[in-house]
Design an enzyme around this catalytic site. Structure first.
Site, PDB file in Angstrom:
ATOM      1  N   GLU A  17       0.750  -1.339  -0.068  1.00 56.49           N
ATOM      2  CA  GLU A  17       0.151   0.005   0.134  1.00 56.49           C
ATOM      3  C   GLU A  17       0.758   1.521   0.285  1.00 56.49           C
ATOM      4  O   GLU A  17       0.951   2.544   0.462  1.00 56.49           O
ATOM      5  CB  GLU A  17      -1.244   0.197   1.046  1.00 56.49           C
ATOM      6  CG  GLU A  17      -2.121  -1.492   0.787  1.00 56.49           C
ATOM      7  CD  GLU A  17      -2.951  -1.169   2.141  1.00 56.49           C
ATOM      8  OE1 GLU A  17      -4.494  -0.381   2.117  1.00 56.49           O
ATOM      9  OE2 GLU A  17      -2.641  -2.094   3.343  1.00 56.49           O
ATOM     10  N   SER A 143      -6.440  -2.664   1.419  1.00 55.77           N
ATOM     11  CA  SER A 143      -6.754  -2.068   0.208  1.00 55.77           C
ATOM     12  C   SER A 143      -7.450  -3.417  -0.402  1.00 55.77           C
ATOM     13  O   SER A 143      -7.323  -2.811  -2.062  1.00 55.77           O
ATOM     14  CB  SER A 143      -5.257  -1.163  -0.323  1.00 55.77           C
ATOM     15  OG  SER A 143      -5.057   0.423   0.202  1.00 55.77           O
ATOM     16  N   TYR A 208     -10.243   3.304  -5.350  1.00 58.29           N
ATOM     17  CA  TYR A 208      -8.646   4.053  -5.916  1.00 58.29           C
ATOM     18  C   TYR A 208      -8.944   5.005  -7.034  1.00 58.29           C
ATOM     19  O   TYR A 208      -8.478   6.159  -7.643  1.00 58.29           O
ATOM     20  CB  TYR A 208      -7.268   3.661  -5.830  1.00 58.29           C
ATOM     21  CG  TYR A 208      -7.396   3.658  -4.180  1.00 58.29           C
ATOM     22  CD1 TYR A 208      -7.093   4.298  -3.300  1.00 58.29           C
ATOM     23  CD2 TYR A 208      -6.617   2.544  -4.253  1.00 58.29           C
ATOM     24  CE1 TYR A 208      -6.799   4.399  -1.454  1.00 58.29           C
ATOM     25  CE2 TYR A 208      -6.350   1.717  -2.849  1.00 58.29           C
ATOM     26  CZ  TYR A 208      -6.795   3.001  -1.651  1.00 58.29           C
ATOM     27  OH  TYR A 208      -6.411   2.071  -0.251  1.00 58.29           O
ATOM     28  N   ARG A 247     -11.405   3.970  11.567  1.00 55.79           N
ATOM     29  CA  ARG A 247     -12.065   3.349  10.296  1.00 55.79           C
ATOM     30  C   ARG A 247     -12.753   1.925  11.164  1.00 55.79           C
ATOM     31  O   ARG A 247     -11.693   0.871  10.456  1.00 55.79           O
ATOM     32  CB  ARG A 247     -11.336   3.916   9.387  1.00 55.79           C
ATOM     33  CG  ARG A 247     -13.050   4.216   9.062  1.00 55.79           C
ATOM     34  CD  ARG A 247     -12.015   4.519   6.819  1.00 55.79           C
ATOM     35  NE  ARG A 247     -12.715   3.272   6.966  1.00 55.79           N
ATOM     36  CZ  ARG A 247     -11.719   2.972   5.461  1.00 55.79           C
ATOM     37  NH1 ARG A 247     -10.682   3.452   4.823  1.00 55.79           N
ATOM     38  NH2 ARG A 247     -11.646   2.036   5.437  1.00 55.79           N
ATOM     39  N   ASP A 249     -14.776  -1.111   9.062  1.00 55.87           N
ATOM     40  CA  ASP A 249     -15.610  -1.622   7.778  1.00 55.87           C
ATOM     41  C   ASP A 249     -17.398  -2.841   8.486  1.00 55.87           C
ATOM     42  O   ASP A 249     -16.568  -3.244   9.064  1.00 55.87           O
ATOM     43  CB  ASP A 249     -14.625  -2.231   6.874  1.00 55.87           C
ATOM     44  CG  ASP A 249     -14.253  -1.062   6.141  1.00 55.87           C
ATOM     45  OD1 ASP A 249     -14.028   0.425   6.297  1.00 55.87           O
ATOM     46  OD2 ASP A 249     -12.510  -1.781   5.671  1.00 55.87           O
ATOM     47  N   GLU A 262     -13.978  -5.661   9.570  1.00 50.89           N
ATOM     48  CA  GLU A 262     -12.448  -5.527  10.196  1.00 50.89           C
ATOM     49  C   GLU A 262     -11.903  -3.955  10.610  1.00 50.89           C
ATOM     50  O   GLU A 262     -12.650  -3.302  10.256  1.00 50.89           O
ATOM     51  CB  GLU A 262     -11.651  -5.294   8.706  1.00 50.89           C
ATOM     52  CG  GLU A 262     -11.352  -3.826   8.026  1.00 50.89           C
ATOM     53  CD  GLU A 262     -10.070  -4.075   7.037  1.00 50.89           C
ATOM     54  OE1 GLU A 262      -8.906  -3.937   7.608  1.00 50.89           O
ATOM     55  OE2 GLU A 262     -10.491  -2.944   6.275  1.00 50.89           O
ATOM     56  N   ASN A 264      -9.613  -0.777  10.473  1.00 50.66           N
ATOM     57  CA  ASN A 264      -8.085  -0.200  10.066  1.00 50.66           C
ATOM     58  C   ASN A 264      -8.257   0.802  10.939  1.00 50.66           C
ATOM     59  O   ASN A 264      -8.586   1.569  11.357  1.00 50.66           O
ATOM     60  CB  ASN A 264      -8.866   0.486   8.769  1.00 50.66           C
ATOM     61  CG  ASN A 264      -9.535  -0.261   7.936  1.00 50.66           C
ATOM     62  OD1 ASN A 264      -8.786  -0.739   6.990  1.00 50.66           O
ATOM     63  ND2 ASN A 264     -10.635  -0.226   7.260  1.00 50.66           N
ATOM     64  N   GLY A 268      -7.357   5.602   5.167  1.00 49.23           N
ATOM     65  CA  GLY A 268      -6.047   6.388   4.463  1.00 49.23           C
ATOM     66  C   GLY A 268      -6.409   7.903   4.554  1.00 49.23           C
ATOM     67  O   GLY A 268      -7.585   8.202   5.374  1.00 49.23           O
TER      68      GLY A 268
HETATM   69  N1  LIG Z   1     -17.402 -11.074   4.321  1.00 50.17           N
HETATM   70  C1  LIG Z   1     -17.705 -10.066   3.423  1.00 50.17           C
HETATM   71  N2  LIG Z   1     -18.885  -9.859   2.495  1.00 50.17           N
HETATM   72  C2  LIG Z   1     -18.920  -9.175   1.157  1.00 50.17           C
HETATM   73  N3  LIG Z   1     -17.773  -8.838   0.715  1.00 50.17           N
HETATM   74  C3  LIG Z   1     -16.897  -8.699   1.524  1.00 50.17           C
HETATM   75  C4  LIG Z   1     -17.228  -9.191   2.713  1.00 50.17           C
HETATM   76  N4  LIG Z   1     -15.731  -9.523   3.324  1.00 50.17           N
HETATM   77  C5  LIG Z   1     -14.584  -8.383   1.964  1.00 50.17           C
HETATM   78  N5  LIG Z   1     -15.574  -7.594   1.338  1.00 50.17           N
HETATM   79  C6  LIG Z   1     -15.508  -6.902   0.200  1.00 50.17           C
HETATM   80  O1  LIG Z   1     -14.520  -6.731   0.258  1.00 50.17           O
HETATM   81  C7  LIG Z   1     -13.564  -5.129   0.519  1.00 50.17           C
HETATM   82  C8  LIG Z   1     -12.423  -4.954   1.333  1.00 50.17           C
HETATM   83  O2  LIG Z   1     -12.113  -6.665   2.722  1.00 50.17           O
HETATM   84  P1  LIG Z   1     -12.130  -5.709   3.584  1.00 50.17           P
HETATM   85  O3  LIG Z   1     -12.105  -7.005   4.957  1.00 50.17           O
HETATM   86  O4  LIG Z   1     -12.387  -4.884   4.224  1.00 50.17           O
HETATM   87  O5  LIG Z   1     -10.185  -5.872   3.524  1.00 50.17           O
HETATM   88  P2  LIG Z   1      -8.553  -4.349   3.354  1.00 50.17           P
HETATM   89  O6  LIG Z   1      -8.157  -4.850   4.385  1.00 50.17           O
HETATM   90  O7  LIG Z   1      -8.572  -4.863   1.585  1.00 50.17           O
HETATM   91  O8  LIG Z   1     -10.401  -3.597   2.702  1.00 50.17           O
HETATM   92  C9  LIG Z   1     -14.811  -4.730   1.638  1.00 50.17           C
HETATM   93  O9  LIG Z   1     -14.516  -3.433   1.541  1.00 50.17           O
HETATM   94  C10 LIG Z   1     -16.033  -5.226   0.717  1.00 50.17           C
HETATM   95  O10 LIG Z   1     -16.745  -4.747  -0.437  1.00 50.17           O
HETATM   96 MG   LIG Z   2     -11.364  -2.811   4.577  1.00 48.23          MG
END
Ligand SMILES: Nc1ncnc2c1ncn2[C@@H]1O[C@H](COP(=O)(O)OP(=O)(O)O)[C@@H](O)[C@H]1O
Ligand SMILES: [Mg+2]
Length: 301
Positions: A17, A143, A208, A247, A249, A262, A264, A268
């Protein structure tokens, strides 16, 4: 602003990243300087300890991913006795590891999608119980790097290899959305943002590159649901032992119930990023936000 002394803005770094972090660092540096802080950028490499020894008083960590967001740089700063922004060593390490994070969330009875840990391709047999579609992602990346939405068993092996290039892999039950994110600043949750993407999920391009991604703040949630989501984000932040800012998610399931994806710990920080967007909705300019994050370093941890 002299009370902050000489501030190192740590950016760039050695993770996948890096490009995002360079942008975050530039934006943070400009904001601090515009407010009269004696701030200097350091592009982080193996020589970081020597660079920091050049008379710095504190560090603003604008590094994303490995080495910067995972407790490594935080550990170096602890050893040097230098105050730094955001979470400490343990919380950074746990939040960067999505497996460990989910274990903590489960222990705290906070909702997170069902999952399996996949160490090798043989483990793929265990994911069918999650149903399709499912999500495969690296345990320790950000990311959306290495993340895939897998529609059928035929696509599993390829998605696994893509994620496995970054280490152990997490398989998660697919949550159908909508998707939200909630920023934490100090001791409060900021207004929730709802994300809308034209992609199959919120992938790297949606984050991005594409201008079709839509961000809604206010989120469109009822006041009650907004508060519940903020409370979930705050509970996640506390359960993981985070500090300063971050932040969370979150996605809503088919029945509207929220699931934490998760935390963060160094999200960003470009002008277009989500924490700045949420803080603007709360009445804080980008410069106000950056100073608020830095000011936490004045307090004893
Ligand atoms: N269990 C899930 N169900 C549906 N979409 C998911 C799921 N996990 C991740 N995603 C999608 O993938 C993206 C990235 O996953 P995330 O766990 O936030 O990891 P990163 O650290 O890469 O942001 C999320 O913003 C979402 O759009
Ligand atoms: Mg994420």
């Amino acid at each position: 602003m002299s009370r902050y002394g000489k501030v190192a803005v740590l950016h760039g770094g050695m993770s996948s990243e890096r490009a995002v972090s360079l942008k975050s660092g530039q934006a943070v540096l400009a904001a601090l300087r515009s407010r009269g802080v004696d701030a200097h950028g350091i592009d982080v490499g193996r020589d970081l300890a020597a660079r920091l020894a050049e008379g710095y008083d504190r560090a603003f960590i604008a590094l994303h991913g490995r080495f910067g967001e995972d407790g490594c740089v935080q550990g170096l700063l602890e050893v040097m006795g230098m105050p730094y922004t955001g979470s400490g060593v343990a919380a950074s390490a746990v939040a960067m590891d999505k497996m460990l994070s989910k274990a903590v969330l489960r222990a705290a009875s906070l909702p997170t999608p069902d999952f399996r840990l996949l160490r090798s391709e043989q483990d793929l047999a265990t994911v069918e119980a999650l149903g399709f579609p499912l999500i495969l992602k690296p345990v320790s990346e950000g990311s959306s790097i290495g993340v895939s939405k897998v529609l059928s068993p035929a696509d599993l092996a390829q998605a696994f290899r893509k994620a496995h290039a970054y280490g152990p892999v997490l398989a998660e039950a697919c949550i159908t959305g909508p998707e939200y994110t909630c920023a934490i600043l100090g001791n409060r949750a900021l207004p929730v943002i709802r994300l809308e993407t034209s992609q199959a999920f919120y992938d790297y391009d949606a984050k991005y590159l594409l201008d079709t991604t839509r961000y809604h703040c206010p989120s469109g949630l009822s006041a009650q649901d907004e508060q519940a989501m903020q409370a979930l984000a705050w509970a996640t932040f506390k359960a993981l032992g985070a500090r300063g800012w971050g932040r969370v998610d979150i996605m809503a399931g088919a029945d509207g119930a929220p699931y934490v994806l998760e935390l963060n710990t160094v999200p960003g920080m470009t002008d277009h990023s989500l924490v700045p967007m949420a803080s603007r909705a709360a009445g804080l300019s980008f410069e106000d936000l950056v100073l608020a994050i830095l000011s936490e370093t004045l307090e004893a941890p």
